[in-house]
Scaffold this active site. Structure first.
Site, PDB file in Angstrom:
ATOM      1  N   LYS A 234      43.781  38.466  38.156  1.00 24.94           N
ATOM      2  CA  LYS A 234      44.297  37.140  38.485  1.00 24.94           C
ATOM      3  C   LYS A 234      44.368  36.277  37.227  1.00 24.94           C
ATOM      4  O   LYS A 234      43.451  36.251  36.414  1.00 24.94           O
ATOM      5  CB  LYS A 234      43.416  36.467  39.544  1.00 24.94           C
ATOM      6  CG  LYS A 234      43.500  37.132  40.921  1.00 24.94           C
ATOM      7  CD  LYS A 234      42.640  36.401  41.929  1.00 24.94           C
ATOM      8  CE  LYS A 234      42.757  37.040  43.309  1.00 24.94           C
ATOM      9  NZ  LYS A 234      44.086  36.830  43.903  1.00 24.94           N
ATOM     10  N   GLU A 268      36.456  33.052  52.952  1.00 22.88           N
ATOM     11  CA  GLU A 268      37.622  33.508  53.705  1.00 22.88           C
ATOM     12  C   GLU A 268      37.605  32.872  55.082  1.00 22.88           C
ATOM     13  O   GLU A 268      36.543  32.726  55.690  1.00 22.88           O
ATOM     14  CB  GLU A 268      37.622  35.028  53.832  1.00 22.88           C
ATOM     15  CG  GLU A 268      37.731  35.771  52.509  1.00 22.88           C
ATOM     16  CD  GLU A 268      37.722  37.275  52.705  1.00 22.88           C
ATOM     17  OE1 GLU A 268      38.815  37.862  52.755  1.00 22.88           O
ATOM     18  OE2 GLU A 268      36.636  37.859  52.812  1.00 22.88           O
ATOM     19  N   ASP A 287      30.673  44.108  49.585  1.00 25.67           N
ATOM     20  CA  ASP A 287      32.126  44.034  49.552  1.00 25.67           C
ATOM     21  C   ASP A 287      32.634  43.061  48.499  1.00 25.67           C
ATOM     22  O   ASP A 287      33.696  43.276  47.905  1.00 25.67           O
ATOM     23  CB  ASP A 287      32.651  43.614  50.934  1.00 25.67           C
ATOM     24  CG  ASP A 287      34.164  43.711  51.045  1.00 25.67           C
ATOM     25  OD1 ASP A 287      34.738  44.688  50.523  1.00 25.67           O
ATOM     26  OD2 ASP A 287      34.781  42.806  51.655  1.00 25.67           O
ATOM     27  N   HIS A 292      33.432  41.370  42.694  1.00 24.70           N
ATOM     28  CA  HIS A 292      34.176  40.162  42.330  1.00 24.70           C
ATOM     29  C   HIS A 292      33.282  39.070  41.734  1.00 24.70           C
ATOM     30  O   HIS A 292      33.544  38.542  40.651  1.00 24.70           O
ATOM     31  CB  HIS A 292      34.892  39.584  43.556  1.00 24.70           C
ATOM     32  CG  HIS A 292      35.865  40.512  44.190  1.00 24.70           C
ATOM     33  ND1 HIS A 292      36.537  41.485  43.495  1.00 24.70           N
ATOM     34  CD2 HIS A 292      36.318  40.609  45.470  1.00 24.70           C
ATOM     35  CE1 HIS A 292      37.336  42.145  44.305  1.00 24.70           C
ATOM     36  NE2 HIS A 292      37.222  41.627  45.510  1.00 24.70           N
ATOM     37  N   LYS A 390      33.013  35.367  55.663  1.00 21.85           N
ATOM     38  CA  LYS A 390      34.208  35.413  56.510  1.00 21.85           C
ATOM     39  C   LYS A 390      34.082  34.391  57.631  1.00 21.85           C
ATOM     40  O   LYS A 390      32.986  33.984  57.994  1.00 21.85           O
ATOM     41  CB  LYS A 390      34.412  36.823  57.074  1.00 21.85           C
ATOM     42  CG  LYS A 390      34.782  37.851  56.015  1.00 21.85           C
ATOM     43  CD  LYS A 390      35.110  39.188  56.644  1.00 21.85           C
ATOM     44  CE  LYS A 390      35.596  40.178  55.591  1.00 21.85           C
ATOM     45  NZ  LYS A 390      36.874  39.780  54.971  1.00 21.85           N
TER      46      LYS A 390
END
Length: 538
Positions: A234, A268, A287, A292, A390
């Site tokens: 990114k 998210e 995850d 990340h 999430k």
């Protein structure tokens, strides 16, 4: 087999001439060159262009291939960054012909490509699209693949240069790698290259990551293994290095003398969708945090690299990850949660254990927050707070460097009563840019100071559009440029940080529930409150 190496000064003119030739061959116009964000930094006029090659894509029927990889390949072709002979081979358990895979690719491009659809670009790309049906355990299918690649070399001039993209569940990595070894596809003529691309997760703990590396390193040299962490592709993530090291405005205060703490967030607003088979048993920390967020931490906290070549960047990131320390009390310095039923975007949504494919007794977390410290001279005593989840309030990824409060000696307490901490916020998504928060006098006769923000937005400051992360990373694979790909040592250091936390959580029973559409469990707020801090409002 030889791997491409960074060019010497003497080779620069040759490389530039080659690039110019490739540009002429692919018909790159001045307009495309001027608007291209992937140009070679050594040559401001021409972009980096991949040489003759074949990309073999395992797992072409998955969401990743359909929504990200296939559109990114088209976008590269549309910008003139792939040679006319570039070829794409799909491998999957389907009784398809070449035209069936071509149709899937065409539909994916029309639906998800970032650049405008151009029939002439599609026509040239589609001439190099092939499909090989088969199972990963089927020796005959891989023998057919080897024969197909040899024929493509002869008919399309790809020179034995192959990239193998494993867009498949991790359990199939060893099978595919061993098949590539058996068919001698992992090694080619001296003048060609062979590379393997592995999607995260790179194992599920330190032991499994080391086992996976042992399998791949027995077949491919480390220089030919590209581990994809799409966040590193990114533009805003790469801009962290530009922000720090190209400016003298921030780096002098980028240390424990001025920084109060750092918050790194990936939130998210969606649930697990159709990923139940992958997600349950993995959870938010494995995850997202292991890859990340720890990569973001490393970029924010590392020392100045002497250059941006792959080895130098990796060494600096590894130093930071090696210096990371866990707090002594994991019960009070970590938090985990699981979304329950609630409301998202005005619609009722079910809880995690009510999702299709998730067992009622699952103890997998969908929210994770941890506090880390870095034991070095620059960051000693500065906490780094990482959180992800999430079904949170909104979709946002950001890095917030929060500075210590000024002593305010000339001001009375009332003057600065509503003034907070100065902060520099790097917005990774969705509104890519940077915000600086500082104190300013309120207009009027009294001396009252309050927070204001100054914004930089990518979309407003640059005429050229930012490439999608996979677009940049795929081109780097085909060129053989590795700075944006994690090394195995980085992967192992990240697992060494996370494994003790996962072991602690495994002994604590199920995660704490939080309503969908909120900002996580109460324990996450309590973790911050113990330190006299709060999470940023997003």
């Amino acid at each position: 087999m030889t791997e491409s190496k960074p060019p010497t000064h003497a080779e620069d003119s040759v490389a530039m001439a080659s690039t110019a030739s490739a540009a002429a061959t692919t018909g790159i116009t001045e307009e495309i060159v001027a608007a291209n964000p992937l140009r070679d930094p050594r040559d401001k006029r021409l972009p980096r262009v991949a040489g003759p090659c074949v990309l073999v894509l395992f797992g072409v029927t998955g969401d990743l291939a359909r929504k990200k990889l296939l559109p990114a390949i088209y976008d590269l072709a549309n910008r003139g960054l792939l040679p006319p002979g570039f070829s794409l081979v799909g491998f999957a358990r389907r009784e398809w012909r070449d035209q069936d895979f071509a149709q899937l690719t065409h539909d994916a491009i029309k639906q998800h490509a970032r650049t405008p659809y151009r029939e002439e670009v599609w026509k040239q790309l589609s001439e190099g699209i092939f499909f090989c049906p088969g199972e990963f355990t089927d020796d005959g299918a891989f023998d057919a693949l080897a024969m197909m690649l040899k024929e493509i070399d002869e008919t399309r001039g790809t020179g034995g240069n192959y990239g193998f993209y494993l867009s498949v569940p991790p359990k199939f990595f060893p099978v595919v790698v061993q098949q590539l070894k058996r068919t001698d596809l992992a090694h080619g003529p001296e003048e060609s290259w062979r590379r393997v691309v592995i999607e995260k997760p790179f194992g599920h703990d330190l032991k499994s990551a080391q086992e996976l590396n042992a399998i791949t390193s027995a077949v491919f040299p480390e220089s030919s293994v590209f581990r994809i962490d799409h966040y590193l592709g990114k533009e805003t993530v790469q801009n962290i290095m530009a922000l720090r090291f190209a400016n003298n405005l921030f780096e002098p205060i980028w240390n424990r003398g001025y920084v109060d703490h750092v918050q790194i967030t990936m939130a998210e607003d969606i649930g697990i969708g159709g990923r139940a088979g992958y997600y349950d048993g993995i959870g938010a920390a494995r995850d997202v945090i292991q890859n990340h967020l720890l990569q973001l931490l490393a970029l924010v906290a590392m020392e100045d690299p002497t250059s941006f070549d792959a080895d130098t960047l990796r060494r600096e990131k590894e130093k930071v990850l090696k210096a990371v320390q866990l707090p002594g009390d994991l019960a009070h310095s970590t938090a985990r949660g699981r979304y329950a039923s609630g409301w998202q975007g005005g619609q009722p949504v079910v809880g995690y254990t009510e999702e299709e494919g998730i067992p009622e007794d699952s103890i997998t977390e969908t929210y994770a927050a941890i506090k880390l410290e870095i034991a070095n001279r620059r960051w000693a005593g500065v906490p780094f707070y990482l959180r992800t989840g999430k079904r949170l309030g909104r979709r946002v990824t950001e890095v917030a460097v929060v500075f210590q409060k000024a002593p305010h000696l000339p001001f009375s307490k009332d003057d600065t009563e509503i003034l907070g901490h100065n902060a520099l916020v790097i917005r990774v998504q969705p509104d890519e840019g940077i915000t600086v928060r500082f104190g300013s006098k309120v207009p009027g006769t009294a001396m009252e100071v309050r927070d204001v923000s100054m914004d930089f937005a990518y979309g407003e400051s640059f005429m050229e559009s930012s490439p999608e992360a996979y677009e940049r990373l795929l081109l780097d694979v085909l060129i053989g440029d590795p700075p944006l790909f994690p090394h195995q040592r980085e992967v192992e250091l990240s697992w060494k940080i996370l494994d003790p936390i996962e072991e602690f959580w495994a002994s604590q029973g199920p995660p704490e529930d939080y309503p969908a559409g909120t900002w996580g469990p109460a324990s996450a707020d309590e973790m911050m409150a113990r330190d006299g801090r709060v999470w940023r409002r997003l």
